[in-house]
Design a protein around this motif. Structure first.
Motif, PDB file in Angstrom:
ATOM      1  N   PHE A 192       0.830  -1.206   0.000  1.00 53.88           N
ATOM      2  CA  PHE A 192       0.000   0.000   0.000  1.00 53.88           C
ATOM      3  C   PHE A 192       0.861   1.250   0.000  1.00 53.88           C
ATOM      4  O   PHE A 192       0.567   2.226  -0.692  1.00 53.88           O
ATOM      5  CB  PHE A 192      -0.912   0.019   1.229  1.00 53.88           C
ATOM      6  CG  PHE A 192      -1.966  -1.056   1.258  1.00 53.88           C
ATOM      7  CD1 PHE A 192      -2.353  -1.723   0.101  1.00 53.88           C
ATOM      8  CD2 PHE A 192      -2.570  -1.414   2.451  1.00 53.88           C
ATOM      9  CE1 PHE A 192      -3.327  -2.710   0.130  1.00 53.88           C
ATOM     10  CE2 PHE A 192      -3.549  -2.395   2.499  1.00 53.88           C
ATOM     11  CZ  PHE A 192      -3.927  -3.050   1.338  1.00 53.88           C
ATOM     12  N   ASP A 193       1.926   1.236   0.775  1.00 57.72           N
ATOM     13  CA  ASP A 193       2.825   2.379   0.869  1.00 57.72           C
ATOM     14  C   ASP A 193       3.448   2.688  -0.484  1.00 57.72           C
ATOM     15  O   ASP A 193       3.506   3.845  -0.922  1.00 57.72           O
ATOM     16  CB  ASP A 193       3.909   2.085   1.906  1.00 57.72           C
ATOM     17  CG  ASP A 193       4.533   3.341   2.467  1.00 57.72           C
ATOM     18  OD1 ASP A 193       3.970   4.436   2.270  1.00 57.72           O
ATOM     19  OD2 ASP A 193       5.598   3.235   3.101  1.00 57.72           O
ATOM     20  N   HIS A 194       3.910   1.655  -1.188  1.00 60.03           N
ATOM     21  CA  HIS A 194       4.487   1.842  -2.522  1.00 60.03           C
ATOM     22  C   HIS A 194       3.423   2.247  -3.537  1.00 60.03           C
ATOM     23  O   HIS A 194       3.680   3.067  -4.427  1.00 60.03           O
ATOM     24  CB  HIS A 194       5.181   0.562  -2.983  1.00 60.03           C
ATOM     25  CG  HIS A 194       6.464   0.265  -2.270  1.00 60.03           C
ATOM     26  ND1 HIS A 194       7.584   1.068  -2.349  1.00 60.03           N
ATOM     27  CD2 HIS A 194       6.800  -0.762  -1.445  1.00 60.03           C
ATOM     28  CE1 HIS A 194       8.557   0.564  -1.619  1.00 60.03           C
ATOM     29  NE2 HIS A 194       8.105  -0.543  -1.051  1.00 60.03           N
ATOM     30  N   ARG A 195       2.243   1.674  -3.418  1.00 59.19           N
ATOM     31  CA  ARG A 195       1.191   1.918  -4.410  1.00 59.19           C
ATOM     32  C   ARG A 195       0.710   3.358  -4.386  1.00 59.19           C
ATOM     33  O   ARG A 195       0.490   3.968  -5.430  1.00 59.19           O
ATOM     34  CB  ARG A 195      -0.002   0.976  -4.149  1.00 59.19           C
ATOM     35  CG  ARG A 195      -1.112   1.091  -5.201  1.00 59.19           C
ATOM     36  CD  ARG A 195      -0.647   0.571  -6.532  1.00 59.19           C
ATOM     37  NE  ARG A 195      -1.653   0.732  -7.567  1.00 59.19           N
ATOM     38  CZ  ARG A 195      -1.696   1.739  -8.444  1.00 59.19           C
ATOM     39  NH1 ARG A 195      -0.780   2.703  -8.390  1.00 59.19           N
ATOM     40  NH2 ARG A 195      -2.643   1.790  -9.354  1.00 59.19           N
ATOM     41  N   THR A 196       0.533   3.918  -3.213  1.00 64.83           N
ATOM     42  CA  THR A 196       0.074   5.300  -3.123  1.00 64.83           C
ATOM     43  C   THR A 196       1.202   6.275  -3.413  1.00 64.83           C
ATOM     44  O   THR A 196       0.980   7.343  -3.984  1.00 64.83           O
ATOM     45  CB  THR A 196      -0.508   5.597  -1.734  1.00 64.83           C
ATOM     46  OG1 THR A 196       0.478   5.313  -0.742  1.00 64.83           O
ATOM     47  CG2 THR A 196      -1.746   4.765  -1.463  1.00 64.83           C
ATOM     48  N   GLY A 197       2.420   5.918  -3.037  1.00 62.50           N
ATOM     49  CA  GLY A 197       3.587   6.739  -3.348  1.00 62.50           C
ATOM     50  C   GLY A 197       3.402   8.194  -2.971  1.00 62.50           C
ATOM     51  O   GLY A 197       3.008   8.516  -1.850  1.00 62.50           O
ATOM     52  N   ASP A 198       3.671   9.079  -3.928  1.00 59.96           N
ATOM     53  CA  ASP A 198       3.488  10.514  -3.716  1.00 59.96           C
ATOM     54  C   ASP A 198       2.139  11.006  -4.219  1.00 59.96           C
ATOM     55  O   ASP A 198       1.893  12.209  -4.260  1.00 59.96           O
ATOM     56  CB  ASP A 198       4.597  11.297  -4.442  1.00 59.96           C
ATOM     57  CG  ASP A 198       5.970  11.049  -3.838  1.00 59.96           C
ATOM     58  OD1 ASP A 198       6.026  10.781  -2.628  1.00 59.96           O
ATOM     59  OD2 ASP A 198       6.968  11.114  -4.579  1.00 59.96           O
TER      60      ASP A 198
END
Length: 224
Positions: free
Chosen positions: A56-62
């Motif tokens: 999830f952290d990588h998917r939402t990114g910036d």
């Protein structure tokens, strides 16, 4: 040893600083969405976060940030946090997360009041979205009248809408593609926002408005 009040104040100060830096870096000079998941540690969404949080952290990114009222990260250990009134959350992604019910309740009250009752906590797992704007110069605007909300899927309450994973995917795709969906791709959870003309009179122009929300936050994780 620091008192629980001193510990809480220190947590709030750090959260506010981190929140302001994150929002400023991501959204400076344009519109943004404030996204909150009001969830207790025993719900399906938090169990899913513990297992899939890295993705999830990588998917939402910036692209956007999802905030979890009442939660914060700590390296002090469970005994220290228990004395401050918090409880541990998970074993994987959320292994250093703690939940403080007072912080959860304070932000619940803040958003219910600021949105003039457009959202009232259901007691289950609620997704709350609020539109805002950060100008290149000047203070942020939060359009509380744009507040939309709804329950995400949870077996304990019988809610069957979207899981946390589906919320993350749909909102990220909507914002990446700039689709301008008024429900950010999660209409299965949230209602359609009210017409623009009904919202113009309740916009909130406050000095450090986002920082004020951050002061009531427990913690945030995805995208930060």
């Amino acid at each position: 040893m620091a008192s629980s009040q001193e510990t809480s104040s220190a947590i709030r100060a750090q959260i506010q600083q981190d929140y302001e830096e994150s929002v400023g870096a991501t959204w400076r000079g344009g519109p943004f969405v404030l996204a909150f998941l009001f969830a207790h540690p025993d719900c399906d969404a938090m169990r899913m976060l513990d297992v899939r949080g890295e993705y999830f952290d990588h998917r939402t990114g910036d692209t956007w940030d999802l905030f979890f009222p009442g939660y914060y990260r700590s390296t002090e250990g469970g005994r220290f946090e228990a004395e401050a009134g918090a409880r541990p959350v998970g074993r994987a992604f959320a292994r250093d997360w703690y939940f403080h019910p007072r912080e959860f309740n304070e932000l619940r009250h803040h958003i219910e009041r600021s949105s003039m009752g457009r959202w009232e906590y259901s007691g289950a797992t609620d997704l709350v979205l609020v539109n805002g704007y950060l100008p290149e110069r000047g203070e942020p605007t939060i359009d509380w009248a744009s507040t939309i909300s709804g329950q995400v899927t949870d077996r304990a309450t019988g809610a069957r809408t979207l899981t946390l994973a589906e919320v993350v995917e749909r909102m990220t795709r909507d914002l990446e593609a700039a689709l301008e969906d008024p429900t950010y791709g999660v209409g299965a959870v949230t209602q359609v926002p009210p017409p623009l003309q009904d919202r113009a009179t309740v916009r909130d122009f406050m000095v450090n408005a986002l920082g004020g929300i951050a002061a009531a936050l427990g913690a945030k994780a995805i995208g930060i």
